[in-house]
Write a protein that holds these residues in place. Sequence first.
Motif, mmCIF file in Angstrom:
data_model
loop_
_atom_site.group_PDB
_atom_site.id
_atom_site.type_symbol
_atom_site.label_atom_id
_atom_site.label_comp_id
_atom_site.label_asym_id
_atom_site.label_seq_id
_atom_site.Cartn_x
_atom_site.Cartn_y
_atom_site.Cartn_z
ATOM 1 N N ARG A 14 47.550 36.383 40.795
ATOM 2 C CA ARG A 14 48.717 36.952 41.483
ATOM 3 C C ARG A 14 49.607 37.703 40.507
ATOM 4 O O ARG A 14 50.172 38.747 40.840
ATOM 5 C CB ARG A 14 49.512 35.848 42.181
ATOM 6 C CG ARG A 14 48.824 35.327 43.418
ATOM 7 C CD ARG A 14 49.611 34.257 44.112
ATOM 8 N NE ARG A 14 50.916 34.755 44.522
ATOM 9 C CZ ARG A 14 51.947 33.982 44.784
ATOM 10 N NH1 ARG A 14 51.838 32.681 44.697
ATOM 11 N NH2 ARG A 14 53.090 34.503 45.157
ATOM 12 N N GLY A 15 49.745 37.184 39.293
ATOM 13 C CA GLY A 15 50.539 37.876 38.277
ATOM 14 C C GLY A 15 49.935 39.217 37.904
ATOM 15 O O GLY A 15 50.641 40.212 37.767
ATOM 16 N N ILE A 16 48.610 39.240 37.754
ATOM 17 C CA ILE A 16 47.919 40.496 37.444
ATOM 18 C C ILE A 16 48.102 41.479 38.591
ATOM 19 O O ILE A 16 48.373 42.663 38.385
ATOM 20 C CB ILE A 16 46.429 40.226 37.166
ATOM 21 C CG1 ILE A 16 46.282 39.459 35.853
ATOM 22 C CG2 ILE A 16 45.626 41.524 37.133
ATOM 23 C CD1 ILE A 16 44.897 38.879 35.614
ATOM 24 N N GLY B 276 53.183 46.957 40.552
ATOM 25 C CA GLY B 276 54.349 47.532 39.897
ATOM 26 C C GLY B 276 54.012 48.855 39.238
ATOM 27 O O GLY B 276 54.787 49.820 39.314
ATOM 28 N N ALA B 277 52.846 48.927 38.599
ATOM 29 C CA ALA B 277 52.419 50.174 37.965
ATOM 30 C C ALA B 277 52.199 51.263 39.009
ATOM 31 O O ALA B 277 52.561 52.419 38.790
ATOM 32 C CB ALA B 277 51.144 49.947 37.154
ATOM 33 N N VAL B 278 51.621 50.898 40.138
ATOM 34 C CA VAL B 278 51.396 51.874 41.218
ATOM 35 C C VAL B 278 52.740 52.384 41.742
ATOM 36 O O VAL B 278 52.930 53.592 41.924
ATOM 37 C CB VAL B 278 50.557 51.259 42.357
ATOM 38 C CG1 VAL B 278 50.551 52.157 43.590
ATOM 39 C CG2 VAL B 278 49.130 51.003 41.889
ATOM 40 N N GLN C 91 54.165 56.243 41.673
ATOM 41 C CA GLN C 91 54.590 56.941 42.889
ATOM 42 C C GLN C 91 56.023 57.446 42.759
ATOM 43 O O GLN C 91 56.334 58.568 43.166
ATOM 44 C CB GLN C 91 54.456 56.027 44.101
ATOM 45 C CG GLN C 91 53.015 55.775 44.488
ATOM 46 C CD GLN C 91 52.873 54.745 45.601
ATOM 47 O OE1 GLN C 91 53.763 53.934 45.832
ATOM 48 N NE2 GLN C 91 51.741 54.775 46.277
ATOM 49 N N GLU C 92 56.888 56.637 42.176
ATOM 50 C CA GLU C 92 58.280 57.050 41.989
ATOM 51 C C GLU C 92 58.369 58.245 41.036
ATOM 52 O O GLU C 92 59.141 59.175 41.269
ATOM 53 C CB GLU C 92 59.111 55.886 41.472
ATOM 54 C CG GLU C 92 59.346 54.810 42.514
ATOM 55 C CD GLU C 92 60.001 53.561 41.927
ATOM 56 O OE1 GLU C 92 60.273 53.527 40.704
ATOM 57 O OE2 GLU C 92 60.219 52.621 42.700
#
Length: 52
Positions: A27-29, A35-37, A41-42
Motif C-alpha cells: 500500500r505504501g508503494i 503521488g508521482a502520477v 498530471q499537475e
Amino acid sequence: MRCKLPATASRTNGALLLALERAEAARGICAAQMGAVADCQEDAERVQAKKP
C-alpha cells in the motif's frame, strides 16, 4: 497504473502478521506511485495553462 496487493492464504498467526506487513508495504508503494502520477498530471496542467 494499477496497484496490486500480494495474495495470501495465511494459516498461522505468524503467517498472518507477515501477510499484513507485506500488504502495508504494498500500500505504501502504491501510494507513492499514485503521488508521482498526481504530481506529473499537475505539472502537465501547469504547462498547458501557461501556453498562449
